[in-house]
Design an enzyme around this catalytic site. Sequence first.
Site, PDB file in Angstrom:
ATOM      1  N   SER A   1     -18.062   1.162  -5.917  1.00 49.34           N
ATOM      2  CA  SER A   1     -18.683   1.767  -7.103  1.00 49.34           C
ATOM      3  C   SER A   1     -19.644   2.902  -6.737  1.00 49.34           C
ATOM      4  O   SER A   1     -20.035   3.680  -7.607  1.00 49.34           O
ATOM      5  CB  SER A   1     -19.423   0.703  -7.903  1.00 49.34           C
TER       6      SER A   1
ATOM      7  N   GLY B   1      -8.387   1.515  -4.162  1.00 51.29           N
ATOM      8  CA  GLY B   1      -8.338   2.219  -2.882  1.00 51.29           C
ATOM      9  C   GLY B   1      -7.021   2.975  -2.715  1.00 51.29           C
ATOM     10  O   GLY B   1      -7.000   4.094  -2.191  1.00 51.29           O
ATOM     11  N   ASP B   2      -5.920   2.371  -3.170  1.00 51.79           N
ATOM     12  CA  ASP B   2      -4.621   3.043  -3.068  1.00 51.79           C
ATOM     13  C   ASP B   2      -4.552   4.236  -4.025  1.00 51.79           C
ATOM     14  O   ASP B   2      -3.979   5.275  -3.690  1.00 51.79           O
ATOM     15  CB  ASP B   2      -3.486   2.064  -3.378  1.00 51.79           C
TER      16      ASP B   2
ATOM     17  N   THR C   1     -14.550   5.130   1.833  1.00 51.58           N
ATOM     18  CA  THR C   1     -14.724   4.782   0.411  1.00 51.58           C
ATOM     19  C   THR C   1     -15.746   3.662   0.290  1.00 51.58           C
ATOM     20  O   THR C   1     -15.780   2.740   1.115  1.00 51.58           O
ATOM     21  CB  THR C   1     -13.398   4.343  -0.243  1.00 51.58           C
TER      22      THR C   1
ATOM     23  N   LYS D   1       0.817  -1.223   0.000  1.00 48.99           N
ATOM     24  CA  LYS D   1       0.000   0.000   0.000  1.00 48.99           C
ATOM     25  C   LYS D   1       0.848   1.268   0.000  1.00 48.99           C
ATOM     26  O   LYS D   1       0.475   2.271  -0.600  1.00 48.99           O
ATOM     27  CB  LYS D   1      -0.953  -0.013   1.190  1.00 48.99           C
TER      28      LYS D   1
ATOM     29  N   ASP E   1     -10.655  -3.977 -13.510  1.00 53.44           N
ATOM     30  CA  ASP E   1      -9.726  -4.472 -12.494  1.00 53.44           C
ATOM     31  C   ASP E   1      -9.725  -3.487 -11.327  1.00 53.44           C
ATOM     32  O   ASP E   1      -9.203  -2.383 -11.453  1.00 53.44           O
ATOM     33  CB  ASP E   1      -8.322  -4.612 -13.097  1.00 53.44           C
TER      34      ASP E   1
HETATM   35  P1  ADP Z   1     -10.889  -0.679  -1.502  1.00 55.87           P
HETATM   36  O1  ADP Z   1     -10.380  -1.186  -2.810  1.00 55.87           O
HETATM   37  O2  ADP Z   1      -9.815  -0.142  -0.622  1.00 55.87           O
HETATM   38  O3  ADP Z   1     -11.847  -1.584  -0.802  1.00 55.87           O
HETATM   39  P2  ADP Z   1     -13.137   0.800  -2.592  1.00 55.87           P
HETATM   40  O4  ADP Z   1     -13.624  -0.461  -3.179  1.00 55.87           O
HETATM   41  O5  ADP Z   1     -14.055   1.536  -1.667  1.00 55.87           O
HETATM   42  O6  ADP Z   1     -11.724   0.642  -1.857  1.00 55.87           O
HETATM   43  O7  ADP Z   1     -12.747   1.771  -3.805  1.00 55.87           O
HETATM   44  C1  ADP Z   1     -12.038   2.971  -3.602  1.00 55.87           C
HETATM   45  C2  ADP Z   1     -12.498   4.004  -4.596  1.00 55.87           C
HETATM   46  O8  ADP Z   1     -12.256   3.546  -5.933  1.00 55.87           O
HETATM   47  C3  ADP Z   1     -13.999   4.322  -4.557  1.00 55.87           C
HETATM   48  O9  ADP Z   1     -14.273   5.326  -3.612  1.00 55.87           O
HETATM   49  C4  ADP Z   1     -14.244   4.796  -5.980  1.00 55.87           C
HETATM   50  O10 ADP Z   1     -13.783   6.123  -6.133  1.00 55.87           O
HETATM   51  C5  ADP Z   1     -13.316   3.903  -6.786  1.00 55.87           C
HETATM   52  N1  ADP Z   1     -14.002   2.686  -7.270  1.00 55.87           N
HETATM   53  C6  ADP Z   1     -13.867   1.428  -6.803  1.00 55.87           C
HETATM   54  N2  ADP Z   1     -14.651   0.562  -7.485  1.00 55.87           N
HETATM   55  C7  ADP Z   1     -15.287   1.308  -8.424  1.00 55.87           C
HETATM   56  C8  ADP Z   1     -16.233   1.017  -9.462  1.00 55.87           C
HETATM   57  N3  ADP Z   1     -16.691  -0.234  -9.678  1.00 55.87           N
HETATM   58  N4  ADP Z   1     -16.682   2.057 -10.226  1.00 55.87           N
HETATM   59  C9  ADP Z   1     -16.241   3.302 -10.029  1.00 55.87           C
HETATM   60  N5  ADP Z   1     -15.353   3.636  -9.076  1.00 55.87           N
HETATM   61  C10 ADP Z   1     -14.884   2.660  -8.285  1.00 55.87           C
END
Ligand code: ADP
Length: 305
Positions: A224, A252-253, A221, A38, A247
């Site tokens: 989607s 998150g990073d 976060t 990370k 992908d």
């Molecule tokens: P982590 O991967 O740490 O669990 P998240 O899944 O909450 O974090 O994703 C982090 C950020 O990435 C979200 O706040 C959003 O901005 C973006 N993101 C993740 N998945 C999607 C998606 N399917 N469509 C659009 N944005 C996404």
Amino acid sequence: RVVVVGSLNVDSTSYVEAFPAPGQTILSHGFRVALGGKGSNQAVAAHVVGASVELVARIGTDAAGDFALATLERFGLSTGAVGREADAPTGVAQITVADSGENTIIVTGGANLALTPAAAEADSGRIASAAVVLTQGELPVATIQRVAELAADAGVRFVLNLAPPAPVDAATLRFADPLVVNEHEARAVGLGTDAAGASLDAWRELAASAVARTARSIVVTLGSAGAVAASADGSWTAAAPRVDAVDTTGAGDGFTGALAAFLAEGRPLDEALRFAVAAGALAVQSRGTVDSYAPRHAVLSSAGL
Ligand code: ADP
């Protein structure tokens, strides 16, 4: 400048039809080596969107360490604070992905474990001169806490991505500005325990009600759906654009690196939130982790900033 004190791993991923049984040798149908961890991911993400970044990390003197340095240099990151440990391997994650989509992961912390509180102190000059210090739950808890203290002593903004959830003390959490967590990590710090399937607005209210006692500010976060933020100045939602996710590794990073970069420019939290949501949404639209992070102009225009 953003100073990232964090983990650096090299991910080795094998793609197989099915997992091998104990004692069995099988052939993979694909293999990839990529920078992971990370700390290094978030450092690259902040750099790619325009921040001046210093990564404080530890690697070994092995080939994986050479690969990590070469990758950081390919992105144009400074590697002056990436120390090499002669007697520990570079941190690695050995990942196996089966055709079913399931994976198994073995992480060896290796040289990352040398990032002790004393090592952070040795870099206190770097920390003191930063606009933002960013760290993550992958570091030893004592190191996270020491980094927070060093940032507090120097009056530097401390951004804590508590991923994975780590049992840091309440003083460290309270100093985080913001504490960045995903939905699962939010529950681990006592936020939103009964909020399964909650809306962005419900999460915004949860963050707003927790903010004073938990952290200086909070960002959650929500994949989607986007993300929410709360501070003493207010609370905000930022919906993610509807995109074709190919992908989500490292999203998150990418989000956290972009958030720290924008905050280091002195931008307010609500704008940094929009910027980071746009960066995360762009990252899920291409393969890979550090190679999926979009440049500043693309993030700005996607965020409407
Ligand atoms: P982590 O991967 O740490 O669990 P998240 O899944 O909450 O974090 O994703 C982090 C950020 O990435 C979200 O706040 C959003 O901005 C973006 N993101 C993740 N998945 C999607 C998606 N399917 N469509 C659009 N944005 C996404």
